[in-house]
Scaffold this active site. Sequence first.
Site, mmCIF file in Angstrom:
data_model
loop_
_atom_site.group_PDB
_atom_site.id
_atom_site.type_symbol
_atom_site.label_atom_id
_atom_site.label_comp_id
_atom_site.label_asym_id
_atom_site.label_seq_id
_atom_site.Cartn_x
_atom_site.Cartn_y
_atom_site.Cartn_z
ATOM 1 C CG LEU A 62 -2.087 -0.935 1.249
ATOM 2 C CD1 LEU A 62 -2.829 -0.832 2.584
ATOM 3 C CD2 LEU A 62 -3.033 -0.648 0.087
ATOM 4 C CE1 TYR A 71 10.588 16.858 -10.921
ATOM 5 C CE2 TYR A 71 10.317 16.135 -13.181
ATOM 6 C CZ TYR A 71 9.969 16.973 -12.153
ATOM 7 O OH TYR A 71 9.014 17.920 -12.349
ATOM 8 C CG HIS A 122 9.689 41.122 8.189
ATOM 9 N ND1 HIS A 122 10.517 41.091 7.090
ATOM 10 C CD2 HIS A 122 10.450 41.550 9.239
ATOM 11 C CE1 HIS A 122 11.731 41.503 7.459
ATOM 12 N NE2 HIS A 122 11.714 41.779 8.750
#
Length: 472
Positions: free
Chosen positions: A39, A189, A451
Amino acid sequence: MQTIHTQLLVLGGGPGGYIAAIRAGQLGLQTTLIEGAALGGTCLNIGCIPSKALIHAAGEFARVQAYAEQGSDLGISLQQPALDWTKTLAWKDGIVKQLTSGVGALLKRQKVQVIEGWAQIIDGKTVEVRDAAGSTTHRIQCEHLLLANGSVPIALPILPFDGKTTISSTEALSPRQLPNKLIVVGGGYIGLELGIVYRKLGVQVAVVEAAERILPAYDAELTKPVHTRLEKLGIELYLKHQVVGPAKGKATGVEIRPAGDENAKTTTLKADQILVAVGRKPRTEGFQLESLQLTMKGRAVLVDDQCKTSMKNVWAIGDITGEPMLAHRAMAQGEMVAEIISGKKRHFQPQQIPAVCFTDPEIVSVGLSPAEAKAAGHEVLSAQFPFAANGRAMTLEDTGGFIRVVARKDNHRILGWQAVGGHVAELAAAFSQSLEMGAYLEDVAHTIHAHPTLGEAIQETALRALGHALHV
Ligand code: FAD
Ligand code: NAD
């Protein structure tokens, strides 16, 4: 042999299949899922998750090693660090186990019947399940059949996988021992994410890439900082080169030559192992898919914008339907198909599917690049903001890289975002949301961003496109 009747039968428990099954269960559909391996599929077991765990581990090791060898402006000094590789692998496997057992629990909670075994399609409404020994254990009749069988690595005929010397990403993610030298074929990748992992762990790495630059799917401006980093890490790059076969004689390695020049001399690269990462292809063999005679698109199952195949009540999602082969696309399709089967009106028409490359630095691309926007006929406004002008990036010692926005010149509607830099993967959510919500440059420029965060650079990029950035 047990005979079962079910409303929805899902073949494959990867991100596509397990999400479809969970959603179907939530919607009250009687659902059965067949999984032959584990799974979680490729993504959780041998893909996204273990690779990102090793990327993190290798990054941490390289960081402390740099502190030990070169000291640090932060005032941290260390003795030479050591790596207990067995422990690293156990940590990675622990994350995989936690996630995959979580998937099992989620399926159970939604009353999805999970059957371990390999599915063999008999017809569009009948599937048999075989156990590892090849005995048929179940015969399942269904109203809807969902193909979520995923993909497999592409093998090079001149350099077939043997699981030991010539390996795919699966073996590269669980090596009992690290090699001294690794050749990576394919600078995409997998080749770069894992090539960087191995290099940071001290392995000598050479990358052979057929195209003239690394990560050819992304534009050159985005990949340049990664290229520079690869050189700094000491990864050998053989761009515009192809492998013509294994190394001559008894040596382990490959013969390479400049791509497209059959008369050029070959060069021998020696190594202990060769990782072949030249792409993946939809898994369409070994389970009698051909018996359905579905319309195909190349090697992939052709689907429409509801993931319907050419056969009524046979659906397909994820990697088996071709590019982009990304887990989040598979999941989105899976959720949608479950909803359509349960009677909801849905179509797969996303404004964007984010792509993130977890190299060092990371790359994100969402929506259209400037060149793609121009090719689509838009008059384009594009601007970049460098992380060198972002306070948070300075505190993280990660000031290389930038964010880029692409918008329509006439009305400032945002068409795309790209970024390269440390931690930029986490900015993908903000980029995706602005595109899905149809944001304009002014929407982002006038949003108060916290910020000090890297997110402020998103706002500054939008401001810069409008001609009034504040910090450059
Ligand atoms: P899969 O995850 O491949 O699942 C298919 C499942 O079906 C498998 O478990 C298989 O055993 C089972 N199956 C197949 N046929 C049968 C049968 N006949 N009977 C029973 N079971 C069957 N994507 C990202 O978005 N981000 C990443 O960072 C990322 N990293 C990756 C790293 C690596 C090394 C690799 C290899 C892939 C990576 N991907 C990543 C891609 C991602 O793993 C896939 O896009 C995703 O897993 C596709 O999901 P899927 O459900 O379509 O198929
Ligand atoms: P890829 O398509 O990303 O890269 C393959 C590379 O190999 C390309 O650059 C190509 O030019 C090169 N190549 C092809 N044939 C060659 C040859 N004979 N010699 C030398 N170079 C050659 O494929 P991949 O790296 O194998 O990854 C497979 C897929 O897995 C990806 O496309 C992506 O869908 C998925 N993935 C995604 C992630 C992520 O989302 N972060 C990470 C890993 C994998």
